[in-house]
Design an enzyme around this catalytic site. Structure first.
Site, PDB file in Angstrom:
ATOM      1  CD  GLN A  14     -49.506 -30.310 -73.981  1.00  0.00           C
ATOM      2  OE1 GLN A  14     -49.840 -31.202 -75.138  1.00  0.00           O
ATOM      3  NE2 GLN A  14     -50.398 -30.250 -73.256  1.00  0.00           N
ATOM      4  CB  VAL A  15     -50.445 -24.198 -76.551  1.00  0.00           C
ATOM      5  CG1 VAL A  15     -50.921 -23.071 -77.386  1.00  0.00           C
ATOM      6  CG2 VAL A  15     -51.445 -25.310 -76.384  1.00  0.00           C
ATOM      7  CG  ASP A  42     -44.071 -16.096 -60.186  1.00  0.00           C
ATOM      8  OD1 ASP A  42     -45.328 -16.864 -60.794  1.00  0.00           O
ATOM      9  OD2 ASP A  42     -43.547 -16.591 -58.949  1.00  0.00           O
ATOM     10  CB  THR A  68     -52.430 -27.344 -67.442  1.00  0.00           C
ATOM     11  OG1 THR A  68     -50.996 -27.503 -67.263  1.00  0.00           O
ATOM     12  CG2 THR A  68     -52.372 -25.907 -68.232  1.00  0.00           C
ATOM     13  CE1 TYR A 105     -54.713 -20.317 -78.061  1.00  0.00           C
ATOM     14  CE2 TYR A 105     -52.914 -19.328 -76.619  1.00  0.00           C
ATOM     15  CZ  TYR A 105     -53.369 -19.587 -77.805  1.00  0.00           C
ATOM     16  OH  TYR A 105     -52.820 -19.017 -79.102  1.00  0.00           O
ATOM     17  CB  THR A 107     -60.394 -25.384 -70.676  1.00  0.00           C
ATOM     18  OG1 THR A 107     -60.496 -26.868 -70.551  1.00  0.00           O
ATOM     19  CG2 THR A 107     -60.846 -24.674 -69.640  1.00  0.00           C
ATOM     20  CE1 TYR A 131     -56.840 -25.770 -66.241  1.00  0.00           C
ATOM     21  CE2 TYR A 131     -58.501 -26.903 -67.239  1.00  0.00           C
ATOM     22  CZ  TYR A 131     -57.306 -26.111 -67.567  1.00  0.00           C
ATOM     23  OH  TYR A 131     -56.586 -25.882 -68.675  1.00  0.00           O
ATOM     24  CE  LYS A 135     -57.707 -21.820 -68.805  1.00  0.00           C
ATOM     25  NZ  LYS A 135     -56.560 -21.230 -69.124  1.00  0.00           N
ATOM     26  CD1 TRP A 156     -60.261 -33.342 -73.892  1.00  0.00           C
ATOM     27  CD2 TRP A 156     -60.473 -35.295 -74.951  1.00  0.00           C
ATOM     28  NE1 TRP A 156     -61.329 -34.226 -73.423  1.00  0.00           N
ATOM     29  CE2 TRP A 156     -61.356 -35.315 -74.041  1.00  0.00           C
ATOM     30  CE3 TRP A 156     -59.906 -36.247 -75.813  1.00  0.00           C
ATOM     31  CZ2 TRP A 156     -62.268 -36.713 -73.893  1.00  0.00           C
ATOM     32  CZ3 TRP A 156     -60.847 -37.551 -75.646  1.00  0.00           C
ATOM     33  CH2 TRP A 156     -61.971 -37.569 -74.750  1.00  0.00           C
TER      34      TRP A 156
HETATM   35  N1  NAP Z   1     -53.534 -29.103 -72.004  1.00  0.00           N
HETATM   36  C1  NAP Z   1     -54.799 -29.301 -72.224  1.00  0.00           C
HETATM   37  O1  NAP Z   1     -55.239 -30.436 -72.406  1.00  0.00           O
HETATM   38  C2  NAP Z   1     -55.605 -28.047 -72.298  1.00  0.00           C
HETATM   39  C3  NAP Z   1     -56.970 -28.366 -72.626  1.00  0.00           C
HETATM   40  C4  NAP Z   1     -57.886 -27.240 -72.748  1.00  0.00           C
HETATM   41  C5  NAP Z   1     -57.386 -25.875 -72.693  1.00  0.00           C
HETATM   42  N2  NAP Z   1     -55.931 -25.843 -72.243  1.00  0.00           N
HETATM   43  C6  NAP Z   1     -55.367 -24.442 -72.206  1.00  0.00           C
HETATM   44  O2  NAP Z   1     -54.384 -24.310 -73.254  1.00  0.00           O
HETATM   45  C7  NAP Z   1     -53.332 -23.206 -72.748  1.00  0.00           C
HETATM   46  C8  NAP Z   1     -52.012 -23.873 -72.982  1.00  0.00           C
HETATM   47  O3  NAP Z   1     -52.225 -25.006 -72.361  1.00  0.00           O
HETATM   48  P1  NAP Z   1     -50.672 -26.241 -72.141  1.00  0.00           P
HETATM   49  O4  NAP Z   1     -51.306 -27.615 -72.230  1.00  0.00           O
HETATM   50  O5  NAP Z   1     -49.877 -25.861 -73.487  1.00  0.00           O
HETATM   51  O6  NAP Z   1     -49.971 -25.912 -70.868  1.00  0.00           O
HETATM   52  P2  NAP Z   1     -48.748 -26.246 -70.116  1.00  0.00           P
HETATM   53  O7  NAP Z   1     -47.855 -27.430 -71.244  1.00  0.00           O
HETATM   54  O8  NAP Z   1     -49.187 -26.961 -68.846  1.00  0.00           O
HETATM   55  O9  NAP Z   1     -47.838 -25.143 -70.117  1.00  0.00           O
HETATM   56  C9  NAP Z   1     -48.002 -24.352 -69.095  1.00  0.00           C
HETATM   57  C10 NAP Z   1     -47.299 -22.747 -69.160  1.00  0.00           C
HETATM   58  O10 NAP Z   1     -47.644 -21.837 -68.151  1.00  0.00           O
HETATM   59  C11 NAP Z   1     -46.567 -21.492 -67.786  1.00  0.00           C
HETATM   60  N3  NAP Z   1     -46.774 -21.345 -66.278  1.00  0.00           N
HETATM   61  C12 NAP Z   1     -47.181 -21.989 -65.340  1.00  0.00           C
HETATM   62  N4  NAP Z   1     -47.287 -21.285 -64.078  1.00  0.00           N
HETATM   63  C13 NAP Z   1     -46.655 -20.163 -64.405  1.00  0.00           C
HETATM   64  C14 NAP Z   1     -46.342 -18.868 -63.455  1.00  0.00           C
HETATM   65  N5  NAP Z   1     -46.648 -18.778 -62.163  1.00  0.00           N
HETATM   66  N6  NAP Z   1     -45.707 -17.885 -64.103  1.00  0.00           N
HETATM   67  C15 NAP Z   1     -45.321 -18.018 -65.376  1.00  0.00           C
HETATM   68  N7  NAP Z   1     -45.680 -19.114 -66.286  1.00  0.00           N
HETATM   69  C16 NAP Z   1     -46.246 -19.922 -65.696  1.00  0.00           C
HETATM   70  C17 NAP Z   1     -45.501 -22.743 -67.734  1.00  0.00           C
HETATM   71  O11 NAP Z   1     -44.242 -22.420 -67.490  1.00  0.00           O
HETATM   72  P3  NAP Z   1     -42.997 -23.079 -66.768  1.00  0.00           P
HETATM   73  O12 NAP Z   1     -42.672 -24.236 -67.791  1.00  0.00           O
HETATM   74  O13 NAP Z   1     -41.701 -22.179 -66.603  1.00  0.00           O
HETATM   75  O14 NAP Z   1     -43.571 -23.741 -65.572  1.00  0.00           O
HETATM   76  C18 NAP Z   1     -45.854 -23.226 -69.091  1.00  0.00           C
HETATM   77  O15 NAP Z   1     -44.939 -22.342 -69.862  1.00  0.00           O
HETATM   78  C19 NAP Z   1     -53.782 -22.923 -71.295  1.00  0.00           C
HETATM   79  O16 NAP Z   1     -54.541 -21.825 -70.994  1.00  0.00           O
HETATM   80  C20 NAP Z   1     -54.673 -24.001 -71.096  1.00  0.00           C
HETATM   81  O17 NAP Z   1     -55.537 -23.901 -69.849  1.00  0.00           O
HETATM   82  C21 NAP Z   1     -55.117 -27.019 -72.276  1.00  0.00           C
END
Ligand code: NAP
Length: 271
Positions: A14-15, A42, A68, A105, A107, A131, A135, A156
Protein backbone atom coordinates in the site's frame (compact mmCIF):
# COMPACT_ATOMS: atom_id res chain seq x y z
CA UNK A 1 22.90 18.11 -8.40
CA UNK A 2 23.83 14.45 -7.87
CA UNK A 3 21.31 11.93 -9.23
CA UNK A 4 20.13 10.25 -6.05
CA UNK A 5 19.64 6.52 -5.90
CA UNK A 6 16.71 5.41 -3.78
CA UNK A 7 16.24 1.74 -3.02
CA UNK A 8 12.56 1.13 -2.30
CA UNK A 9 11.65 -2.11 -0.51
CA UNK A 10 8.05 -3.29 -0.42
CA UNK A 11 7.18 -1.45 -3.62
CA UNK A 12 4.08 -3.61 -4.18
CA UNK A 13 2.52 -2.72 -0.83
CA UNK A 14 0.00 0.00 0.00
CA UNK A 15 2.60 2.54 1.08
CA UNK A 16 5.35 1.25 -1.21
CA UNK A 17 3.23 1.65 -4.31
CA UNK A 18 2.50 5.29 -3.46
CA UNK A 19 6.16 5.86 -2.59
CA UNK A 20 7.26 4.63 -5.98
CA UNK A 21 5.20 7.33 -7.59
CA UNK A 22 6.00 10.17 -5.21
CA UNK A 23 9.75 9.57 -4.87
CA UNK A 24 10.41 9.65 -8.62
CA UNK A 25 11.14 13.39 -8.87
CA UNK A 26 14.01 12.97 -6.38
CA UNK A 27 16.18 10.69 -8.52
CA UNK A 28 16.40 7.08 -9.61
CA UNK A 29 14.00 4.90 -7.67
CA UNK A 30 14.86 1.20 -7.62
CA UNK A 31 11.72 -0.72 -6.59
CA UNK A 32 12.20 -4.08 -4.96
CA UNK A 33 9.71 -6.59 -3.69
CA UNK A 34 9.69 -10.27 -3.02
CA UNK A 35 7.57 -11.25 -5.99
CA UNK A 36 6.79 -8.96 -8.88
CA UNK A 37 9.33 -6.16 -9.38
CA UNK A 38 12.28 -6.73 -11.74
CA UNK A 39 14.65 -6.67 -8.78
CA UNK A 40 13.61 -9.08 -6.04
CA UNK A 41 14.66 -9.62 -2.47
CA UNK A 42 13.35 -11.97 0.15
CA UNK A 43 13.66 -10.27 3.51
CA UNK A 44 13.83 -13.68 5.16
CA UNK A 45 17.29 -14.06 3.63
CA UNK A 46 19.95 -11.87 5.19
CA UNK A 47 22.51 -12.58 2.46
CA UNK A 48 20.09 -11.37 -0.23
CA UNK A 49 19.59 -8.11 1.67
CA UNK A 50 23.35 -7.56 2.05
CA UNK A 51 24.05 -8.38 -1.62
CA UNK A 52 21.28 -6.08 -2.80
CA UNK A 53 22.57 -3.11 -0.83
CA UNK A 54 26.20 -3.70 -1.75
CA UNK A 55 25.23 -4.00 -5.43
CA UNK A 56 22.90 -1.00 -5.64
CA UNK A 57 24.74 1.23 -3.13
CA UNK A 58 21.81 3.64 -2.77
CA UNK A 59 21.83 7.05 -1.09
CA UNK A 60 18.52 6.26 0.60
CA UNK A 61 16.91 2.97 1.56
CA UNK A 62 13.17 3.32 2.02
CA UNK A 63 11.75 0.24 3.69
CA UNK A 64 7.98 -0.09 3.20
CA UNK A 65 8.17 -3.89 3.38
CA UNK A 66 6.83 -5.64 6.45
CA UNK A 67 4.86 -8.59 7.74
CA UNK A 68 1.56 -6.76 8.22
CA UNK A 69 -0.94 -9.57 8.90
CA UNK A 70 -1.59 -8.61 12.52
CA UNK A 71 -3.80 -11.58 13.45
CA UNK A 72 -1.82 -14.15 11.48
CA UNK A 73 1.37 -13.02 13.24
CA UNK A 74 0.05 -14.57 16.48
CA UNK A 75 0.58 -18.05 15.00
CA UNK A 76 3.43 -17.07 12.63
CA UNK A 77 5.73 -15.47 15.16
CA UNK A 78 9.04 -16.54 13.62
CA UNK A 79 8.28 -15.18 10.17
CA UNK A 80 6.91 -11.91 11.56
CA UNK A 81 10.05 -11.59 13.69
CA UNK A 82 12.37 -12.28 10.76
CA UNK A 83 10.76 -9.69 8.48
CA UNK A 84 9.83 -7.02 11.03
CA UNK A 85 12.73 -7.28 13.47
CA UNK A 86 15.76 -9.01 11.92
CA UNK A 87 15.56 -7.62 8.38
CA UNK A 88 15.33 -3.92 9.42
CA UNK A 89 18.39 -4.46 11.63
CA UNK A 90 20.35 -5.83 8.66
CA UNK A 91 19.17 -2.93 6.51
CA UNK A 92 20.36 -0.47 9.13
CA UNK A 93 23.79 -2.07 9.48
CA UNK A 94 24.27 -2.24 5.71
CA UNK A 95 23.01 1.33 5.28
CA UNK A 96 25.57 2.54 7.77
CA UNK A 97 28.41 0.76 5.93
CA UNK A 98 27.69 2.68 2.72
CA UNK A 99 26.66 5.92 4.49
CA UNK A 100 23.08 5.66 3.23
CA UNK A 101 20.10 6.86 5.24
CA UNK A 102 17.35 4.38 6.12
CA UNK A 103 13.71 5.44 6.13
CA UNK A 104 11.58 2.82 7.87
CA UNK A 105 7.92 2.60 8.87
CA UNK A 106 6.54 1.43 12.17
CA UNK A 107 3.19 1.32 13.86
CA UNK A 108 0.93 2.51 16.68
CA UNK A 109 0.89 -1.15 17.79
CA UNK A 110 4.18 -0.49 19.61
CA UNK A 111 1.88 1.02 22.29
CA UNK A 112 -0.69 -0.81 24.38
CA UNK A 113 -3.54 1.46 23.21
CA UNK A 114 -4.79 2.13 26.74
CA UNK A 115 -3.87 5.83 26.73
CA UNK A 116 -6.88 8.10 26.25
CA UNK A 117 -4.95 10.83 24.43
CA UNK A 118 -2.83 10.53 21.27
CA UNK A 119 0.60 8.98 21.83
CA UNK A 120 3.75 11.08 21.55
CA UNK A 121 7.15 9.82 20.42
CA UNK A 122 8.48 9.86 23.97
CA UNK A 123 5.62 7.78 25.43
CA UNK A 124 6.43 4.37 26.88
CA UNK A 125 6.11 1.54 24.36
CA UNK A 126 4.27 -1.61 25.46
CA UNK A 127 3.13 -3.77 22.54
CA UNK A 128 0.35 -6.23 23.36
CA UNK A 129 0.53 -8.48 20.29
CA UNK A 130 3.17 -10.29 18.24
CA UNK A 131 3.02 -7.84 15.34
CA UNK A 132 3.58 -4.86 17.67
CA UNK A 133 6.39 -6.65 19.49
CA UNK A 134 8.22 -7.52 16.26
CA UNK A 135 7.83 -3.98 14.92
CA UNK A 136 9.24 -2.58 18.16
CA UNK A 137 12.17 -5.00 17.94
CA UNK A 138 12.76 -3.73 14.39
CA UNK A 139 12.83 -0.14 15.66
CA UNK A 140 15.34 -1.09 18.36
CA UNK A 141 17.56 -2.94 15.88
CA UNK A 142 17.67 0.15 13.65
CA UNK A 143 18.45 2.47 16.55
CA UNK A 144 21.23 0.22 17.82
CA UNK A 145 22.99 0.20 14.42
CA UNK A 146 23.71 3.91 15.08
CA UNK A 147 23.46 5.01 11.48
CA UNK A 148 21.31 7.65 9.83
CA UNK A 149 17.64 6.78 9.99
CA UNK A 150 14.10 8.02 10.28
CA UNK A 151 11.53 5.68 11.78
CA UNK A 152 8.05 6.93 10.89
CA UNK A 153 5.28 5.40 12.98
CA UNK A 154 1.91 5.48 11.32
CA UNK A 155 -1.55 4.00 11.89
CA UNK A 156 -4.71 2.62 10.25
CA UNK A 157 -3.28 2.84 6.72
CA UNK A 158 -5.78 2.88 3.88
CA UNK A 159 -5.60 3.45 0.16
CA UNK A 160 -6.90 2.11 -3.10
CA UNK A 161 -4.52 -0.85 -3.21
CA UNK A 162 -3.89 -3.83 -1.02
CA UNK A 163 -5.76 -5.08 2.01
CA UNK A 164 -7.17 -2.29 4.10
CA UNK A 165 -10.29 -1.18 5.96
CA UNK A 166 -11.54 1.15 3.25
CA UNK A 167 -11.47 -1.57 0.60
CA UNK A 168 -12.96 -4.12 2.98
CA UNK A 169 -15.91 -1.85 3.80
CA UNK A 170 -16.57 -1.13 0.14
CA UNK A 171 -16.50 -4.85 -0.62
CA UNK A 172 -18.77 -5.74 2.31
CA UNK A 173 -21.18 -3.02 1.26
CA UNK A 174 -21.66 -4.91 -1.97
CA UNK A 175 -21.95 -8.33 -0.38
CA UNK A 176 -23.93 -7.90 2.86
CA UNK A 177 -27.24 -6.39 3.94
CA UNK A 178 -25.80 -5.47 7.35
CA UNK A 179 -22.32 -4.71 8.70
CA UNK A 180 -21.35 -4.49 12.37
CA UNK A 181 -18.35 -2.28 13.12
CA UNK A 182 -16.76 -1.54 16.46
CA UNK A 183 -17.12 1.97 17.84
CA UNK A 184 -14.96 1.68 20.96
CA UNK A 185 -11.54 1.53 19.33
CA UNK A 186 -9.98 4.85 18.37
CA UNK A 187 -7.26 5.81 15.95
CA UNK A 188 -6.06 8.03 13.14
CA UNK A 189 -6.76 6.62 9.67
CA UNK A 190 -3.90 7.64 7.40
CA UNK A 191 -3.94 7.60 3.61
CA UNK A 192 -1.01 5.72 2.10
CA UNK A 193 -0.46 8.64 -0.26
CA UNK A 194 -0.12 11.06 2.65
CA UNK A 195 2.62 8.84 4.09
CA UNK A 196 4.41 8.66 0.75
CA UNK A 197 4.18 12.36 0.04
CA UNK A 198 5.30 13.29 3.55
CA UNK A 199 8.27 10.97 3.19
CA UNK A 200 9.18 12.59 -0.13
CA UNK A 201 8.85 16.03 1.42
CA UNK A 202 11.19 15.06 4.25
CA UNK A 203 13.77 13.62 1.86
CA UNK A 204 13.57 16.72 -0.31
CA UNK A 205 14.49 18.77 2.74
CA UNK A 206 17.50 16.53 3.37
CA UNK A 207 19.00 16.57 -0.10
CA UNK A 208 21.00 19.80 0.11
CA UNK A 209 23.09 18.49 3.01
CA UNK A 210 22.08 14.96 3.99
CA UNK A 211 24.84 14.51 6.53
CA UNK A 212 23.84 17.59 8.55
CA UNK A 213 20.15 16.79 8.10
CA UNK A 214 20.44 13.28 9.51
CA UNK A 215 22.85 14.32 12.26
CA UNK A 216 20.13 16.65 13.42
CA UNK A 217 16.98 14.68 12.71
CA UNK A 218 17.82 10.97 12.96
CA UNK A 219 15.13 9.49 15.20
CA UNK A 220 11.61 8.20 15.63
CA UNK A 221 8.60 10.25 14.52
CA UNK A 222 4.84 9.84 14.46
CA UNK A 223 3.40 10.33 10.99
CA UNK A 224 -0.38 10.11 10.86
CA UNK A 225 -3.26 12.18 9.63
CA UNK A 226 -4.58 14.57 12.27
CA UNK A 227 -7.72 13.91 14.28
CA UNK A 228 -9.08 10.66 15.64
CA UNK A 229 -12.11 8.52 14.95
CA UNK A 230 -13.39 5.02 15.62
CA UNK A 231 -13.85 2.19 13.12
CA UNK A 232 -17.63 2.69 13.00
CA UNK A 233 -17.38 6.40 12.20
CA UNK A 234 -14.63 5.69 9.71
CA UNK A 235 -16.86 3.15 7.96
CA UNK A 236 -19.72 5.64 7.92
CA UNK A 237 -17.51 8.27 6.29
CA UNK A 238 -16.23 5.78 3.73
CA UNK A 239 -19.76 4.95 2.69
CA UNK A 240 -20.94 8.55 2.67
CA UNK A 241 -18.09 10.25 0.88
CA UNK A 242 -18.76 11.38 -2.64
CA UNK A 243 -16.11 9.50 -4.63
CA UNK A 244 -17.57 6.21 -3.48
CA UNK A 245 -21.24 7.11 -3.55
CA UNK A 246 -21.89 5.33 -6.80
CA UNK A 247 -20.61 2.06 -5.38
CA UNK A 248 -22.57 2.58 -2.19
CA UNK A 249 -25.85 3.60 -3.75
CA UNK A 250 -25.82 1.12 -6.57
CA UNK A 251 -25.32 -1.95 -4.46
CA UNK A 252 -26.39 -1.29 -0.92
CA UNK A 253 -29.41 0.93 -0.70
CA UNK A 254 -30.69 -1.21 2.20
CA UNK A 255 -27.31 -1.62 3.89
CA UNK A 256 -27.43 -1.25 7.65
CA UNK A 257 -24.25 -0.15 9.37
CA UNK A 258 -24.46 -1.06 13.06
CA UNK A 259 -22.13 -0.05 15.90
CA UNK A 260 -20.82 -2.80 18.11
CA UNK A 261 -18.15 -3.32 20.79
CA UNK A 262 -14.68 -4.79 20.49
CA UNK A 263 -15.52 -7.52 23.01
CA UNK A 264 -18.01 -8.97 20.53
CA UNK A 265 -15.19 -9.45 18.00
CA UNK A 266 -12.70 -11.86 19.50
CA UNK A 267 -9.62 -11.76 17.21
CA UNK A 268 -6.33 -13.64 17.60
CA UNK A 269 -4.26 -10.45 18.15
CA UNK A 270 -4.96 -8.21 21.15
CA UNK A 271 -5.31 -4.56 20.24
N1 NAP B 1 -1.33 -1.37 7.06
C1 NAP B 1 -1.47 -0.64 8.15
O1 NAP B 1 -2.58 -0.36 8.63
C2 NAP B 1 -0.24 -0.13 8.87
C3 NAP B 1 -0.42 0.60 10.06
C4 NAP B 1 0.70 1.08 10.72
C5 NAP B 1 1.96 0.87 10.21
N2 NAP B 1 2.12 0.18 9.04
C6 NAP B 1 3.47 -0.03 8.54
O2 NAP B 1 3.60 0.66 7.30
C7 NAP B 1 4.50 -0.04 6.45
C8 NAP B 1 3.84 -0.32 5.12
O3 NAP B 1 2.68 -1.13 5.34
P1 NAP B 1 1.69 -1.52 4.15
O4 NAP B 1 0.32 -1.57 4.73
O5 NAP B 1 1.96 -0.68 2.96
O6 NAP B 1 2.17 -3.03 3.87
P2 NAP B 1 1.56 -4.06 2.82
O7 NAP B 1 0.59 -3.40 1.91
O8 NAP B 1 1.16 -5.28 3.57
O9 NAP B 1 2.85 -4.42 1.95
C9 NAP B 1 3.91 -5.15 2.51
C10 NAP B 1 5.06 -5.18 1.52
O10 NAP B 1 6.09 -5.98 2.14
C11 NAP B 1 6.59 -6.87 1.17
N3 NAP B 1 7.09 -8.08 1.80
C12 NAP B 1 6.45 -8.89 2.68
N4 NAP B 1 7.22 -9.95 2.99
C13 NAP B 1 8.38 -9.79 2.30
C14 NAP B 1 9.57 -10.56 2.19
N5 NAP B 1 9.75 -11.72 2.84
N6 NAP B 1 10.54 -10.10 1.38
C15 NAP B 1 10.39 -8.96 0.68
N7 NAP B 1 9.31 -8.18 0.74
C16 NAP B 1 8.29 -8.60 1.54
C17 NAP B 1 5.39 -7.20 0.30
O11 NAP B 1 5.88 -7.71 -0.95
P3 NAP B 1 5.03 -8.77 -1.82
O12 NAP B 1 3.88 -8.01 -2.37
O13 NAP B 1 6.00 -9.18 -2.86
O14 NAP B 1 4.64 -9.86 -0.86
C18 NAP B 1 4.74 -5.83 0.16
O15 NAP B 1 5.35 -5.09 -0.86
C19 NAP B 1 4.91 -1.31 7.23
O16 NAP B 1 6.12 -1.07 7.91
C20 NAP B 1 3.80 -1.48 8.25
O17 NAP B 1 4.24 -2.18 9.39
C21 NAP B 1 1.04 -0.32 8.35
Amino acid sequence: MKNLKILLLGSTGQVGWELHRSLLPLGTVIPVSQSTSPLQVDLRKGEQIRDLIQTVRPDFIVNAAAYTAVDRAESDRDLAHTINAIAPGILAVEAKKIEAALIHYSTDYVFNGRQAIPYQEYDQTDPVNVYGKTKLEGEKAIVSAEGNYLILRTSWVYGNRGKNFLRTILRLAQEKPEIRIVDDQWGAPTWSRTIAESTTFILTRSIASPRQFFEKFTGIYHLTASGITNWYEFARSILELAPFRTVFESCSSSLALLPTKIKSFPLPAKS
